[in-house]
Design a protein around this motif. Structure first.
Motif, mmCIF file in Angstrom:
data_model
loop_
_atom_site.group_PDB
_atom_site.id
_atom_site.type_symbol
_atom_site.label_atom_id
_atom_site.label_comp_id
_atom_site.label_asym_id
_atom_site.label_seq_id
_atom_site.Cartn_x
_atom_site.Cartn_y
_atom_site.Cartn_z
ATOM 1 N N SER A 70 -24.350 -35.836 4.762
ATOM 2 C CA SER A 70 -23.351 -36.816 5.161
ATOM 3 C C SER A 70 -23.854 -37.794 6.212
ATOM 4 O O SER A 70 -24.704 -37.474 7.028
ATOM 5 C CB SER A 70 -22.105 -36.102 5.688
ATOM 6 N N ASP B 140 -20.827 -37.125 2.024
ATOM 7 C CA ASP B 140 -19.950 -38.169 2.535
ATOM 8 C C ASP B 140 -20.715 -39.298 3.216
ATOM 9 O O ASP B 140 -21.581 -39.053 4.052
ATOM 10 C CB ASP B 140 -18.953 -37.567 3.525
ATOM 11 N N TYR C 9 -27.786 -34.954 8.401
ATOM 12 C CA TYR C 9 -26.741 -35.956 8.568
ATOM 13 C C TYR C 9 -27.052 -36.886 9.730
ATOM 14 O O TYR C 9 -27.762 -36.531 10.664
ATOM 15 C CB TYR C 9 -25.353 -35.321 8.722
ATOM 16 N N HIS D 158 -21.449 -31.426 0.661
ATOM 17 C CA HIS D 158 -20.848 -32.534 1.400
ATOM 18 C C HIS D 158 -21.781 -33.743 1.291
ATOM 19 O O HIS D 158 -22.894 -33.716 1.815
ATOM 20 C CB HIS D 158 -20.660 -32.149 2.870
#
Length: 184
Positions: free
Chosen positions: A60, A86, A36, A84
């Motif tokens: 993410s 995002d 991320y 995840h």
């Protein structure tokens, strides 16, 4: 990294600027992969399908370069419990292979996804959190949800149409339903 066959957790943030190595698939004991706040120059490699013990995947807040779509190869990661995705600039549809992830409890993806939620998502009987806010998803969402364990269903800021079906009354664990800014 492909030599680290006993690696269980890999977290890279604010560091990755180049490619995600294809030999990541050799890390057969990997249970948690968090990439991320990076700027990768390629999509998640297809070798991700070799990570059969992967439980948590977080991609993410990555910049351009993650690829345009959610890789269908993730459907081979049958141990996945959390996904995840995002703010990773993903576009395209949610692949039907997501519905094969029978252990999935959390699915979050707010990006620029389009199309409708695949009907295979109804197979996710352990799903507790579905957070797909801020996409361009359309169609009828709630009739594809079948998990009585669902606690949070968040799909605001999409293009979902129709009405909220009466079946939602069977979701006895539902704590939060967010449906604003759709075509309901």
């Amino acid at each position: 990294i492909g030599q680290l066959t006993q690696l269980k957790v890999l977290r890279v943030s604010y560091q990755l600027v180049g490619s995600i190595p294809t030999h990541i698939g050799n890390c057969s004991e990997l249970k948690k992969l968090e990439l991320y706040n990076n700027a990768p120059s390629n999509a998640l490699p297809t070798e991700i399908k070799k990570l059969e013990k992967l439980k948590i995947l977080s991609l993410s807040w990555n910049e351009e370069g993650m690829g345009e779509t959610i890789p269908s190869e993730l459907g081979s990661c049958h141990s996945l419990e959390e996904m995840h995705l995002d703010n990773s600039k993903l576009i395209g549809t949610i692949p039907s292979e997501v519905g094969t992830l029978s252990n999935l409890e959390i699915f979050t993806a707010f990006s620029e996804l389009t199309g409708s939620l695949p009907s295979t998502i109804s197979r996710l009987s352990l799903l507790k959190i579905l957070n797909i806010v801020n996409n361009r998803l359309s169609g009828d969402l709630l009739t594809t949800l079948n998990s009585t364990l669902l606690e949070h269903v968040l799909f605001s800021y999409n293009r979902i149409s129709g009405s909220i079906p009466t079946e939602i009354g069977f979701m006895s664990n539902l704590i939060s339903l967010q449906a604003s800014n759709n075509n309901l």
